[in-house]
Design an enzyme around this catalytic site. Structure first.
Site, mmCIF file in Angstrom:
data_model
loop_
_atom_site.group_PDB
_atom_site.id
_atom_site.type_symbol
_atom_site.label_atom_id
_atom_site.label_comp_id
_atom_site.label_asym_id
_atom_site.label_seq_id
_atom_site.Cartn_x
_atom_site.Cartn_y
_atom_site.Cartn_z
ATOM 1 N N ALA A 81 0.806 -1.225 0.000
ATOM 2 C CA ALA A 81 0.000 0.000 0.000
ATOM 3 C C ALA A 81 0.837 1.272 0.000
ATOM 4 O O ALA A 81 0.338 2.336 -0.371
ATOM 5 C CB ALA A 81 -0.939 0.002 1.208
ATOM 6 N N ASP A 82 2.097 1.183 0.420
ATOM 7 C CA ASP A 82 2.926 2.389 0.528
ATOM 8 C C ASP A 82 4.371 2.063 0.157
ATOM 9 O O ASP A 82 5.279 2.160 0.986
ATOM 10 C CB ASP A 82 2.848 2.948 1.950
ATOM 11 C CG ASP A 82 3.471 4.330 2.072
ATOM 12 O OD1 ASP A 82 3.666 4.988 1.033
ATOM 13 O OD2 ASP A 82 3.769 4.753 3.207
ATOM 14 N N LEU A 83 4.571 1.692 -1.101
ATOM 15 C CA LEU A 83 5.911 1.330 -1.557
ATOM 16 C C LEU A 83 6.719 2.599 -1.803
ATOM 17 O O LEU A 83 6.610 3.235 -2.845
ATOM 18 C CB LEU A 83 5.831 0.490 -2.833
ATOM 19 C CG LEU A 83 7.169 -0.070 -3.336
ATOM 20 C CD1 LEU A 83 7.805 -0.978 -2.299
ATOM 21 C CD2 LEU A 83 6.974 -0.812 -4.651
ATOM 22 N N ASN A 136 10.454 2.245 2.865
ATOM 23 C CA ASN A 136 9.953 0.896 3.110
ATOM 24 C C ASN A 136 10.680 -0.175 2.306
ATOM 25 O O ASN A 136 10.204 -1.302 2.176
ATOM 26 C CB ASN A 136 8.449 0.837 2.829
ATOM 27 C CG ASN A 136 7.655 1.565 3.894
ATOM 28 O OD1 ASN A 136 8.094 1.674 5.042
ATOM 29 N ND2 ASN A 136 6.491 2.085 3.530
#
Length: 255
Positions: free
Chosen positions: A166-168, A172
């Site tokens: 969801a938040d690449l 991360n």
């Protein structure tokens, strides 16, 4: 293979790997106590804590909201059942990915604390020792083509299995001591039907984060020395036999 056990608590429950302990301990999740004791470090929006538990170095992360919502409601979520809590969903996804051999942090324990129609949650994972984020490597000006290739292959391995992050972003993606990439923070991540649009959106999100952190679009050291090798390796690993085109913005598409 991770073997899980559900242990009820006075205000909720803990889901944990029985390989680390026969019973879970709520003290593992006591962030205030860890801070008072002197934690090993902290990082991220929710200030994930690096803690030394009896079974080894770990990361304790409290689930927090981001953006404007955080000003009104920092860490409470709507209760819709234990299985659908943020912590339990991420724990189970990480366990599945780890058992499949994908490079993710090893999940240790997840907890929720319920208060009526709201709950708060925490997650503990094994710490990846001697690692740096891609954002840190960018700041140190230590990106190169081999790193780009490894990251491209890594992301493709997840996408090939329909795993959506969801938040690449550059914070991360971890690089371990051997410069092998590991994807972290799978909050809201899930399995999806393979589709070019969400896969490309993931890649675009990573590029935007790198540019926001100081990578220079159009600069050969970044484009030719890191980003284009990443794209080529990504598409090759997905088994794409068509050519990869790179438009003026550096985004990779299928020709």
């Amino acid at each position: 293979m991770i073997q899980t056990k559900l242990q009820p608590t006075a205000t909720g429950a803990i889901l944990f790997d029985t390989a680390v302990a026969p019973l879970a301990d709520e003290a593992w999740f006591d962030a205030a106590a860890w801070r008072a004791r002197g934690v090993l470090g902290a990082a991220g929006r929710g200030q994930a804590l690096f803690v030394d538990l009896p079974f080894g170095p770990c990361v304790l992360r409290h689930y927090r909201r981001g953006g404007l919502m955080a000003r009104m409601n920092a860490d409470n979520y709507l209760w819709i059942g234990a299985k659908r809590t943020r912590a339990f969903r991420e724990f189970r996804l990480l366990a599945e990915l780890h058992d499949a051999g994908l490079p993710v942090p090893v999940p240790v324990a997840a907890r929720y604390q319920r208060d009526g129609l709201r709950y708060r949650a925490d997650l503990i994972t094994r710490q990846v020792l001697n690692s740096m984020t891609l954002a840190q490597r960018l700041a140190a000006q230590s990106l190169d083509s081999e790193m780009g290739i490894r990251i491209g292959r890594c992301i493709a391995a997840f996408h090939a299995r329909g795993i959506w992050h969801a938040d690449l972003n550059a914070h991360n993606v971890l690089l371990d001591a051997s410069d092998q990439p590991i994807l972290i923070d799978f909050d809201r991540g899930r399995r999806r039907r393979a589709d070019y649009h969400w896969q490309q959106a993931n890649i675009d999100r990573l590029r935007r984060s790198l540019l926001k952190l100081g990578a220079n679009a159009g600069d050969s050291a970044f484009e030719q020395g890191f980003w284009h090798p990443l794209l080529a390796a990504y598409h090759a690993t997905l088994g794409d036999n068509t050519s990869v085109s790179v438009d003026a913005s550096g985004n990779g598409g299928l020709a």
